[in-house]
Structures are given as C-alpha cells and as structure tokens.
Design an enzyme around this catalytic site. Structure first.
Site, mmCIF file in Angstrom:
data_model
loop_
_atom_site.group_PDB
_atom_site.id
_atom_site.type_symbol
_atom_site.label_atom_id
_atom_site.label_comp_id
_atom_site.label_asym_id
_atom_site.label_seq_id
_atom_site.Cartn_x
_atom_site.Cartn_y
_atom_site.Cartn_z
ATOM 1 N N GLU B 49 0.865 -1.175 0.000
ATOM 2 C CA GLU B 49 0.000 0.000 0.000
ATOM 3 C C GLU B 49 0.901 1.225 0.000
ATOM 4 O O GLU B 49 1.682 1.437 0.930
ATOM 5 C CB GLU B 49 -0.933 0.005 1.219
ATOM 6 C CG GLU B 49 -2.077 -0.988 1.057
ATOM 7 C CD GLU B 49 -3.160 -0.866 2.129
ATOM 8 O OE1 GLU B 49 -4.151 -1.606 2.016
ATOM 9 O OE2 GLU B 49 -3.011 -0.064 3.073
ATOM 10 N N ASP B 60 -5.580 10.059 9.728
ATOM 11 C CA ASP B 60 -4.279 9.583 10.173
ATOM 12 C C ASP B 60 -3.815 10.237 11.459
ATOM 13 O O ASP B 60 -4.116 11.402 11.717
ATOM 14 C CB ASP B 60 -3.241 9.840 9.075
ATOM 15 C CG ASP B 60 -3.414 8.882 7.915
ATOM 16 O OD1 ASP B 60 -3.262 7.668 8.137
ATOM 17 O OD2 ASP B 60 -3.735 9.344 6.809
#
Lengths: 406, 270
Positions: B49, B60
């Site tokens: 990824e 995040d």
C-alpha cells in the site's frame, strides 16, 4: 447565469445525499458514516418535532436574547452617502456573535441523542466560546480544538473558554489554523465516536452539518425579513455578510433565496489582495475540490494540496467554504466578493467611530463592502449588513497593528 | 483476474496470509520510494500500500501526518507517485500496488486522467479514505474499465447492511479498520477483531485485510489467524522517520521489522 429559486425548488436542496447541485455530500472515512447517518435521521425527525423546536425557540429567546434588533445606522448612512444601511445586530447575542444560535441547536441535538461529551473546532474562538457556554449550561464535557497560531492571536477567547470549563487543545499540525483544528476535531471524533457529539461551527463538513447549521442560523434571516417589512414596509434591496465557512451569511441569505429582488453579497477575506495569493477567498479565487467531508470551492495548489490562507481575522482564515455557498455562486443567486485586510480594518474603525458599534474583524469585511455597495445605490434603497459579531476579541490585534501595547 | 486477486487466491491455496505494508510515497525523499518498495517486496510483502501524501490527512495519526509533511516538503504529487509505481514495475511485475490516500489530489488531477495514468503505470488498486461508496458513482466505472480494484474500508461502526453494500462496490479485498481511531493510535483488541472479521466473512466472499494498530509480529500473527491479511503502516513509517537521513540503515531496519512478521504469519499456516 442566474436561476429563479422558488420555495418549492429550495426544498430539494440539499438532496437525500446532502448534495447542493455538484457540492456537499458526505466524504468521510467509514468509521464516521454510521454516526452521520444516525445524526441525519434523528435531525430530520427532530426538525418536525414541536417539543424540540419549542425548546430551541425558548432558548433563543431567553438565553440568547433574541430577536436581535434590526438597527438603522443613520450616521453610517450619511457618511457613506447612498442607500440606507441597516444593521442586523447578532453582536448583541449572548456570547457576542451569531455562533450561539447554532451551538444551542446542536447541544439540544446532543442532549436528545444522549451524548455527554462535546467537541468543537474554532478559528477566532467565537464558536469555541459559544460551544463552551452551552456546555457549561447543560453540564456537558467540552473539548475545543484550536490552531496553535489562533490560540496566540485570540488569547482572550482562549481564557474565556477555560473559565467556562472547556479544555482547549492547541493544534500544532499543518498551518496551525482553523482547518487543522477541524482535522484534529475529526480525529478525536473518530476515536470517541460512541459518546461524543461534534458541534461543527459552520455550514461546512459532511452532510447533515451544512443542512442543520443553516437551519439553526436561518433565524437571522427570518427575523431580518420580518423586521425590515415592519420598519420599512418593504424587503431590503441587498444583504451583505462576511463568509469564512459561511454560517452567518447562509443564515441571513437562506430565508431570502426565493425573493428575487433581494441581492445577496458574501464577502470573503481578500487578505493582502487576491492577486498576492495571500488571502482566504476560495469562492473568488479557488476551484472545486473535497475537504472536511464535502465537495466545495477550495484554495489549493495545482496538485490538490490545500493551500495556506491569510486573513487578519482568524474566523475567516479557512481554505474552504460551505457547499451551499458554492452552489449559490454557480447558479448565480448570490455574489461573492472580497475585501482586503486594510479595507476591513477601515470598516472596523468607521463603524466604531460613527455608530459606537465595534464589529468583529470578520464582520468588518461585510461593513467595508457594504459601504462600497451602498455608495452606488439610491437613497430609497436598503442595504442590511449582518453584524455577525462584536469586536472586543480583536482589540489586541488592532492595537498591535497600530503599534500599541495593551 | 486482477493481480491482487491472483496473489490473494494463491496465498489462500497455500493456507498463508497476506503481509501488506504501507509507506507514504515521497517519505523521507521521493528518490528513495522505489527502492523502499523493492525492500518491502524482498522482505516478504505480498501487496504494497503506497500512501499518496495529502496536506490534511484527517484519518491519520501524527506518525503518518508527519510523513505526509516530509513528502510534501519535497513536492511529492499524485502524478509523481504514479511515476514511482511505473518505475517499480520495471523490475517487479508480481507485487500488487494499492494507492492509498485522500480524494482531493485525485479531483485536482481529474478522475479520468488519474485512472488512465494509474492503470498504465501498473497500479492495481485504489483506496480513498474519504470516498465512501455512496460518493463513488463517478470513479467506479472508470476504475472498473481499467481493472483497478476499488478497495473500501469497513469499520467497527459499520452496520451489516453497509458491509454488504460496501462489499458489492469492492474488488480485490476489503480493509477492516480494527479500531475506532486514527492510524497508529490505540492497541487493538484481537478477540474483538476476530469476532468482527468472522462476521464480515459471513457477509462477503471477498478477502479481508485488517489494519490500524498492528505493530509487531505477535499482533500480526494473532490478526493473521482470523483474517486474510494484515496491513502494517505506522510502525514502518515511524522507522522511516527515525532513519530518514541514513538510507542504508533504513532499508535494513524495514527488513528487520517485516521479517519477523512474515515468519510469524507463515508459522500460522493452517
């Protein structure tokens, strides 16, 4: 292009997915989807619930002090020359700005949903104060996220929030302003989604926030419409409001959208001048993109990275704008313009000097533009400025620009 | 069959679980990313990824936020990230690459141009954190026509109806977010994850990868036991931060982190 909006048409916006034409929607990570869908469902139910509406109306009357006056600014009108200038006095609300209309509504929603922990983002601190205030009143735990550079330039509001029992989190990431505060509020929400209600302060964010914040703020325009008819026997010719995220502007504009004769002006922060790139005017100089859960006009670079913004007023220092404004711009129903920091400061001084009303620096943008607008209009025409907040919080900023230490 | 599907099918036949490391493209420097991808593949990655840096990575935690800031300091753009995949493909045609990021850079590039460029470069899947299937009408056909697998997230808060609907829109695998929180935050509750992933398996035939909160070989093994693959991000990105000025040490450190995870996963062979 301009579209005539009927009341019937307006009911279709936003649509079931929260879209205003090409704008709005729900662009969030999966963890938040369930909460947003629940909030939407509950809000649409409570919107029609007489008990909820009665509780909201009573709080607006007895706690906020509504209706706020519509005041004829006689000396400002004379000084400007041209149309009559009237002021919608949201600065007289409890806590000193329009923000409390929305926090009362959302805190009631939180209470109906049984959420005990409240989070909010804030730029200038007005929304943070308004949130901390209703949390104090309802006994709710309150966390306010604020960009570290805003914490510095709005220290008075930071202290107010702390006195009200809120925890203020200074956000050190990114540009350390409103957008970063909103990022961190969303991060907190993802982590505490079960017990936490996020009170968003403006008409941005994922659906249903732009809808419900607009509904709560629309009291401004409804009162203005009624008051203007009572006092002058006609509707205003133009409405002027400042636009950061755009909640005071949409609150003022929304009840007039189907009144074709009423021109709408949203005033963005031109900062050091649009041509310098140092501004916060996405509707004037940005392009559509996706940020903070909705599709809207943004300030960004050619690669889609969100651009830094500049404005003398922390409350307008935001690279996005509510999606409904983006839609109103594209269909030509509202005009979006900008004034610079210097023009806004001149507006601040003028209103203070000739009317004894000290507006917030955000509001001063609307004042400055309204003067330009009114000067070119006839004496029998009416311009209403939404005085969205009072300027006490900005005295340090103004003094500093004058080189004065307080 | 897409490259992702092929890899996951073959792993399943061997009774093995996928190791899916995440790094942010352009971190610590755009010139190092392709080499780091090869390092990950050599250390046992089944799928990579590759994060597309964004200025406002709302899902995040601080570790990946800082990685984005480092990458953006060097001006890493979505176009450049696609270029890195093209470069990687010159010598590795078997390891699938999934671009993971936020929607706005894709909007700025244009959906069609992005889909064309990504497919031509050898990107296999696209995971857009802030694009739920409800808003994906426009990109879905563009991806489908080019065999790009749309990977969507499932969360602990996702209802059964949504799990089914999201699976309908997904191909390759679905990504189960193991915790309520941002990347790299809390420790995961393996029993809870096991229960939830088993439930997801009842609702969809797609492989289920589990990410957020997997830091070490022990957790990787435990999560691998109940899922089809483990996604490891923040712990790797943190290692990149520590060794950002020493490329040789960085490659070694990433290898040292992934090897035990690979072994632990393979020792779980069922």
């Amino acid at each position: 292009m301009s579209v005539k909006l009927t009341e019937e048409m307006l009911k279709a916006f936003p649509d079931a997915r929260g879209h205003f034409g090409d704008f709005g929607g729900r662009f969030v990570s999966e963890t938040l989807m369930d909460s947003l869908m629940t909030l939407e469902k509950e809000y649409l139910r409570l919107k029609e619930d007489p008990d909820f509406q009665a509780a909201f109306d009573q709080d607006l009357a007895d706690y906020v002090g509504r209706p706020s006056p519509l005041y004829f600014a006689e000396r400002l009108t004379r000084e400007t020359g041209g149309a009559q200038i009237w002021l919608k006095r949201e600065d007289l609300n409890h806590t000193g700005a329009h923000k409390v209309n929305n926090t009362i509504g959302q805190a009631l929603l939180a209470a109906f949903l049984g959420k005990k922990r409240i989070i909010a983002e804030t730029g200038a601190g007005q929304h943070g104060v308004a949130t901390a205030t209703v949390c104090a009143r309802l006994g709710l735990e309150c966390h306010v996220f604020m960009g570290a550079s805003d914490v510095k330039r709005q220290s008075l509001n930071v202290f107010r929030m702390k006195l009200l029992g809120a925890t203020v989190h200074a956000v050190e990431s990114g540009t350390k302003t409103l957008k970063d505060a909103m990022n961190d509020a969303m991060r907190d929400w993802v982590a505490n989604v079960d017990d936490t209600f996020y009170i968003i302060g403006t008409v941005a964010g994922p659906h249903p926030y732009p809808l419900l914040v607009r509904d709560f703020q629309s009291v401004i325009g409804r009162e203005t419409r009624r008051q203007c008819l009572e006092k002058t026997g006609k509707l205003p010719d133009a409405l002027v409001a400042c636009v950061g995220g755009g909640s005071n502007a949409i609150g003022m504009f929304y009840p007039f959208l189907s009144d074709e004769s009423v021109e709408l002006y949203g005033v963005e922060a031109g900062g050091l001048g649009i041509e310098t790139g140092q501004h916060a005017a996405p509707l004037c100089a940005g392009r559509p993109g996706v940020l903070h859960g909705n599709r809207t006009y943004l300030m960004e670079d050619e690669n889609g990275q969100i651009a830094g913004t500049h404005s003398v007023s922390a409350g307008l220092d935001y690279p996005g704008v509510g999606p409904e404004h983006s839609w109103l711009k594209d269909i030509g129903r509202a005009n979006y313009v900008s004034v610079t920091d210097d023009e806004a400061l001149a507006g601040f001084r003028t209103l203070t000097r000739v009317e004894g009303i000290m507006p917030a620096l955000e509001t001063s943008h609307a004042v400055a533009y309204a003067q330009k607008l009114a000067a070119g209009m006839d004496k029998d025409q009416i311009v209403v400025i939404n005085i969205s907040g009072r300027g006490d919080k900005d005295i340090h900023t103004v003094a500093e620009l004058d080189g004065i230490e307080i | 069959m897409s490259r992702i599907e092929g890899v996951l099918k073959s792993l399943k036949e061997q009774g093995r679980k996928a190791l899916i490391p995440y790094i942010t493209a352009g971190d610590p420097h755009p010139d190092q990313t392709v080499e780091l991808m090869h390092t990950l593949a050599a250390a046992g990655a089944d799928i990579i990824e590759l994060g597309v840096p964004f200025s406002d990575p709302m899902a995040d935690g601080p570790v990946i936020q800082l990685a984005c800031e480092r990458a953006l300091k060097h001006g890493t753009s979505l176009r450049q990230v696609i270029g890195m995949v093209r470069e990687f493909r010159k010598t590795d045609t078997k390891t699938p690459v999934v671009l993971m990021g936020y929607l706005n850079p894709m909007v700025a590039m244009g959906y069609r141009e992005f889909a064309d460029a990504a497919a031509q470069a050898g990107v296999d899947g696209v995971l857009t954190v802030d694009l739920p299937p409800e808003e994906a009408d426009e990109v879905a056909p563009l991806f489908a026509e080019r065999d790009l697998d749309p990977i969507f997230l499932l969360a602990p808060t996702t209802t059964d109806d949504r799990i089914r609907a999201i699976a309908e829109h997904s191909s390759g695998y679905v990504y189960y977010v193991s915790i309520k929180g941002v990347t790299g935050s809390a420790s995961i509750d393996v029993d809870e994850v096991a229960r939830k992933v088993a439930h997801v398996h009842e609702l969809t035939a797609l492989p289920v990868g589990v990410g957020f909160g997997i830091r070490d070989a022990k957790t990787a093994a435990a999560v691998g036991k109940v899922s089809d693959g483990v996604i490891v991000g923040s712990v790797l990105v943190n290692t990149i931060a520590v060794h950002q000025t020493d490329p040789a040490a960085l490659n070694q450190a990433l290898t040292d982190l992934l090897h035990p995870m690979r072994e632990a996963l393979d020792n779980q062979v069922t």
